[in-house]
Enzyme design. Sequence first.
Site, PDB file in Angstrom:
ATOM      1  N   TYR A 296      43.738  43.383  28.535  1.00 42.24           N
ATOM      2  CA  TYR A 296      42.760  44.301  27.911  1.00 42.24           C
ATOM      3  C   TYR A 296      43.512  45.445  27.217  1.00 42.24           C
ATOM      4  O   TYR A 296      43.645  46.544  27.783  1.00 42.24           O
ATOM      5  CB  TYR A 296      41.826  44.889  28.969  1.00 42.24           C
ATOM      6  CG  TYR A 296      41.082  43.904  29.841  1.00 42.24           C
ATOM      7  CD1 TYR A 296      40.300  42.880  29.294  1.00 42.24           C
ATOM      8  CD2 TYR A 296      41.144  44.005  31.230  1.00 42.24           C
ATOM      9  CE1 TYR A 296      39.604  41.991  30.108  1.00 42.24           C
ATOM     10  CE2 TYR A 296      40.453  43.123  32.052  1.00 42.24           C
ATOM     11  CZ  TYR A 296      39.687  42.118  31.488  1.00 42.24           C
ATOM     12  OH  TYR A 296      39.004  41.252  32.304  1.00 42.24           O
TER      13      TYR A 296
ATOM     14  N   ASP B 283      35.619  51.883  31.810  1.00 39.38           N
ATOM     15  CA  ASP B 283      36.985  51.976  32.349  1.00 39.38           C
ATOM     16  C   ASP B 283      37.577  53.356  32.082  1.00 39.38           C
ATOM     17  O   ASP B 283      38.270  53.938  32.928  1.00 39.38           O
ATOM     18  CB  ASP B 283      37.896  50.940  31.679  1.00 39.38           C
ATOM     19  CG  ASP B 283      37.469  49.511  31.928  1.00 39.38           C
ATOM     20  OD1 ASP B 283      36.397  49.117  31.429  1.00 39.38           O
ATOM     21  OD2 ASP B 283      38.208  48.779  32.613  1.00 39.38           O
TER      22      ASP B 283
ATOM     23  N   GLU C  41      42.612  43.904  39.481  1.00 40.29           N
ATOM     24  CA  GLU C  41      41.322  44.074  38.782  1.00 40.29           C
ATOM     25  C   GLU C  41      40.163  43.855  39.754  1.00 40.29           C
ATOM     26  O   GLU C  41      39.191  44.606  39.756  1.00 40.29           O
ATOM     27  CB  GLU C  41      41.251  43.083  37.615  1.00 40.29           C
ATOM     28  CG  GLU C  41      40.012  43.223  36.754  1.00 40.29           C
ATOM     29  CD  GLU C  41      39.990  42.224  35.592  1.00 40.29           C
ATOM     30  OE1 GLU C  41      40.874  41.341  35.538  1.00 40.29           O
ATOM     31  OE2 GLU C  41      39.070  42.325  34.751  1.00 40.29           O
TER      32      GLU C  41
ATOM     33  N   GLN D 135      28.184  50.003  27.057  1.00 39.21           N
ATOM     34  CA  GLN D 135      28.522  49.650  28.445  1.00 39.21           C
ATOM     35  C   GLN D 135      27.830  50.639  29.379  1.00 39.21           C
ATOM     36  O   GLN D 135      27.263  51.640  28.907  1.00 39.21           O
ATOM     37  CB  GLN D 135      30.049  49.673  28.649  1.00 39.21           C
ATOM     38  CG  GLN D 135      30.637  48.277  28.794  1.00 39.21           C
ATOM     39  CD  GLN D 135      32.087  48.250  29.228  1.00 39.21           C
ATOM     40  OE1 GLN D 135      32.814  49.222  29.058  1.00 39.21           O
ATOM     41  NE2 GLN D 135      32.513  47.127  29.780  1.00 39.21           N
TER      42      GLN D 135
ATOM     43  N   ASP E 187      30.297  40.414  33.393  1.00 35.18           N
ATOM     44  CA  ASP E 187      30.242  39.404  32.339  1.00 35.18           C
ATOM     45  C   ASP E 187      29.652  38.041  32.714  1.00 35.18           C
ATOM     46  O   ASP E 187      28.842  37.506  31.990  1.00 35.18           O
ATOM     47  CB  ASP E 187      31.649  39.155  31.796  1.00 35.18           C
ATOM     48  CG  ASP E 187      32.313  40.439  31.335  1.00 35.18           C
ATOM     49  OD1 ASP E 187      31.742  41.528  31.508  1.00 35.18           O
ATOM     50  OD2 ASP E 187      33.425  40.346  30.788  1.00 35.18           O
TER      51      ASP E 187
ATOM     52  N   ARG F 210      38.363  33.329  35.774  1.00 32.21           N
ATOM     53  CA  ARG F 210      37.759  33.832  34.532  1.00 32.21           C
ATOM     54  C   ARG F 210      36.458  33.066  34.227  1.00 32.21           C
ATOM     55  O   ARG F 210      36.175  32.034  34.819  1.00 32.21           O
ATOM     56  CB  ARG F 210      38.745  33.628  33.369  1.00 32.21           C
ATOM     57  CG  ARG F 210      39.991  34.480  33.428  1.00 32.21           C
ATOM     58  CD  ARG F 210      39.736  35.954  33.172  1.00 32.21           C
ATOM     59  NE  ARG F 210      39.060  36.211  31.897  1.00 32.21           N
ATOM     60  CZ  ARG F 210      38.639  37.415  31.505  1.00 32.21           C
ATOM     61  NH1 ARG F 210      38.824  38.470  32.276  1.00 32.21           N
ATOM     62  NH2 ARG F 210      38.029  37.584  30.355  1.00 32.21           N
TER      63      ARG F 210
ATOM     64  N   TRP G 267      32.944  37.910  38.113  1.00 32.83           N
ATOM     65  CA  TRP G 267      31.727  38.576  38.582  1.00 32.83           C
ATOM     66  C   TRP G 267      30.799  37.615  39.335  1.00 32.83           C
ATOM     67  O   TRP G 267      29.611  37.879  39.475  1.00 32.83           O
ATOM     68  CB  TRP G 267      30.989  39.225  37.405  1.00 32.83           C
ATOM     69  CG  TRP G 267      31.735  40.410  36.859  1.00 32.83           C
ATOM     70  CD1 TRP G 267      32.623  40.403  35.810  1.00 32.83           C
ATOM     71  CD2 TRP G 267      31.703  41.769  37.332  1.00 32.83           C
ATOM     72  NE1 TRP G 267      33.126  41.671  35.606  1.00 32.83           N
ATOM     73  CE2 TRP G 267      32.582  42.535  36.513  1.00 32.83           C
ATOM     74  CE3 TRP G 267      31.014  42.423  38.353  1.00 32.83           C
ATOM     75  CZ2 TRP G 267      32.784  43.900  36.692  1.00 32.83           C
ATOM     76  CZ3 TRP G 267      31.225  43.795  38.528  1.00 32.83           C
ATOM     77  CH2 TRP G 267      32.095  44.512  37.704  1.00 32.83           C
TER      78      TRP G 267
ATOM     79  N   TRP H 205      38.275  50.666  26.776  1.00 30.83           N
ATOM     80  CA  TRP H 205      36.939  50.233  27.213  1.00 30.83           C
ATOM     81  C   TRP H 205      36.163  51.450  27.718  1.00 30.83           C
ATOM     82  O   TRP H 205      36.765  52.375  28.296  1.00 30.83           O
ATOM     83  CB  TRP H 205      37.047  49.200  28.336  1.00 30.83           C
ATOM     84  CG  TRP H 205      36.868  47.776  27.893  1.00 30.83           C
ATOM     85  CD1 TRP H 205      35.741  47.017  27.982  1.00 30.83           C
ATOM     86  CD2 TRP H 205      37.860  46.923  27.303  1.00 30.83           C
ATOM     87  NE1 TRP H 205      35.969  45.750  27.491  1.00 30.83           N
ATOM     88  CE2 TRP H 205      37.265  45.665  27.056  1.00 30.83           C
ATOM     89  CE3 TRP H 205      39.196  47.090  26.935  1.00 30.83           C
ATOM     90  CZ2 TRP H 205      37.949  44.588  26.487  1.00 30.83           C
ATOM     91  CZ3 TRP H 205      39.877  46.028  26.363  1.00 30.83           C
ATOM     92  CH2 TRP H 205      39.247  44.796  26.143  1.00 30.83           C
TER      93      TRP H 205
END
Length: 418
Positions: free
Chosen positions: A38, A45, A391, A110, A167, A200, A348, A42
Amino acid sequence: MPGSPREGRGMTDPDDAARRILRGNDRGGYTVPTAGLYPYQWNWDSVFAAMGFATFDTDRAWQEVETLLSGQWPNGMVPHILFHKVEPTYFPGPDVWGGVGPVPSSGISQPPIAATFIRWLAELDPAGADRAKAMVGPLTDWHRWFFDWRGEGGAICVSHPWETGRDNSPDWDAPFAAIEPANLDAYYRRDTSHVAEDERPRRWDYDRYLTLVKLGHDCGWDEAHLREVSPFRVADPTMTFTLLRANRDLLALAQRFGAETAEIEDWIAAIEAGSERLWNADIGAYDTFDMRAGTHSGVISNASFLNWYAGVRPERMLDHFDRIAGFLPYGVPSADPQQPGFEPKRYWRGPVWAMMNWLIALGLRDAGHDARATALCDTTRSMILAGGFAEYFDPRDASPAGGRDFTWTAATWLAWAS
Ligand code: 9WN
């Protein structure tokens, strides 16, 4: 910030390691979530990053949020990604998005946690009062954009799963099944060259993410048009609850600095009422509501537990919280481990995200559920000490997943979990 045990695999001084991660991810005025995977700024973040910086460099903390707000669009939207300079390690980049603001950007927003943390920053650093005051107008414009374009009777919708920051949650499986990807150019994902594929989203998800991006890009991100034609419009607890909380904190800032308050008070009342739309009586939990299909997802996610953070119905969700805490050593998982769709390593769909735990625990504390707030902080601390600044984490054993040396995990450590 209470003291912490100085242990953990390979971490002799976790505070120092966390500070080094923030410094290492600093690109000069903004922080990337992690190098490679990334490489841009963001939205949410950056707000977490600011709170991490605030523990040792308040000037840098303010600067992080100022840079974020410099990307605000004329219609008030603050984008989810700002592409300050092009980096080939991420897809989709600025050309695919075609954002129409002052800085190359994505075309969606976001979770609006900024007002909440700016209020704290202003309390922590009285010398920054003028900087906070200058943000009240832009924050109000941003919140108005949510209310005007994403509001459905006070429940706040998203036009893309990336907008929620969650996501590939099982929440999107049903609305995504109704989307047939069409006219997509061939594309090459970069994420799976940085992180294992089974941590992912699937190709199936990416085809639909990009279908929605193309829809927005092709109409110049015309929100009135998208509200009519987009196949994806889902009322979401992340957005609804973070915006409700953000409006409460924006109201406090507006009162402090003598700005208009009536509109913000109206938003608070409307979202308090609208959040009922997200209550799924069949499962006794908050979940998403698909405006196109008229159905609840039936999914209990970590966002389902943000009602306390929003300051609504403090008696709700406690049973589910206790049930899941009794089932897994490390919570709160991003999907219910006792529901179908749970995958403990896939992003997620099961893993634990430290910064979500921070928001949930803030809410638990505010709602007076102190023992649960303390327990959640304790397990988050153990998880980071065991797995490092990853993460996200496997809720079964705290093993690290996704990107490493991650900004928001380091920031969450410094500002809350240490
Ligand atoms: C798409 C940066 C972001 C987070 C999101 C997280 C992930 C991006 C991606 O990374 O999303 O926005 O490419 O996977 O889901 O919450 O803000 O850390």
